[in-house]
Design a protein around this motif. Structure first.
Motif, short mmCIF file in Angstrom:
data_model
loop_
_atom_site.label_atom_id
_atom_site.label_comp_id
_atom_site.label_asym_id
_atom_site.label_seq_id
_atom_site.Cartn_x
_atom_site.Cartn_y
_atom_site.Cartn_z
N GLU A 101 0.83 -1.13 -0.26
CA GLU A 101 -0.15 -0.13 -0.03
C GLU A 101 0.81 1.30 -0.11
N PHE A 102 2.00 1.23 0.66
CA PHE A 102 2.90 2.39 0.87
C PHE A 102 3.60 2.71 -0.61
N GLN A 104 2.19 1.97 -3.49
CA GLN A 104 1.28 2.38 -4.37
C GLN A 104 0.86 3.88 -4.05
N THR A 105 0.90 4.09 -2.65
CA THR A 105 0.67 5.76 -2.41
C THR A 105 2.02 6.58 -2.72
N GLN A 108 1.49 7.03 -6.65
CA GLN A 108 0.80 7.90 -6.53
C GLN A 108 0.94 9.45 -6.38
N GLU A 109 1.77 9.57 -5.31
CA GLU A 109 2.04 10.90 -5.06
C GLU A 109 3.42 11.60 -5.76
#
Length: 168
Positions: A101-102, A104-105, A108-109
């Motif tokens: 999840e990190f 992916q975040t 995206q960021e």
């Protein structure tokens, strides 16, 4: 008689339009090259690379922690109860999910930050192109970037003029 008059009007209109287009001044510029050479873009790219390195280091450290914990739990599994081993397995699965999840975040960021940083710079380049086109009397400036729609670019290349306008 009406048809002949109508046909003559259409022909005169077409001739007028063709002569107007023939009088249009056209130039070209490789906008991708221009933008990639802008000092602000180069600085923004370095900033993004630094941010990406920071995130990569965080992810690597977390993944190393995960691996260490997994090896420790695996080596000690025989000495633990089934309930403890199941709890440890859930903990490892949770850690792995958090790492994914990190990642992916972060991805995206970084994309969002890139867009946020580049948009004003692209707008600045377009404004400079427009200003040069107006000052030099060009009706059209075509983009001669790779993959663009300009097949042959024998006309005036306004790259130097736009760079001068942008101050580099």
């Amino acid at each position: 008689m009406k048809k002949t008059k109508y046909l003559i009007t259409i022909i005169l209109f077409l001739i007028t339009q063709i002569s107007t287009f023939a009088q249009s001044k056209v130039a070209h510029i490789d906008t991708q090259k221009l933008i990639s050479e802008m000092p602000e873009v180069i600085a923004a790219q370095k900033q993004l690379e630094q941010l990406e390195k920071t995130y990569s280091t965080e992810i690597e450290n977390t993944y190393k922690e995960f691996q260490t914990k997994a090896q420790t739990y695996s080596a000690d599994a025989a000495n633990q109860t089934e309930i403890t081993n199941q709890a440890r397995q859930k903990e490892l699965e949770g850690m792995q999910k958090n790492i994914q999840e990190f990642q992916q975040t972060v991805s995206q960021e970084l994309q969002k930050k890139s867009v946020d940083m580049m948009k004003p710079l692209v707008d600045k380049a377009r404004a400079a192109i427009d200003k040069v086109a107006t000052a030099m009397g060009y009706d059209y400036i075509l983009d001669s970037s790779a993959g663009g729609s300009v097949i042959i670019a024998k006309g005036k290349d306004v790259m130097a003029d736009v760079k001068k306008e942008l101050g580099f």
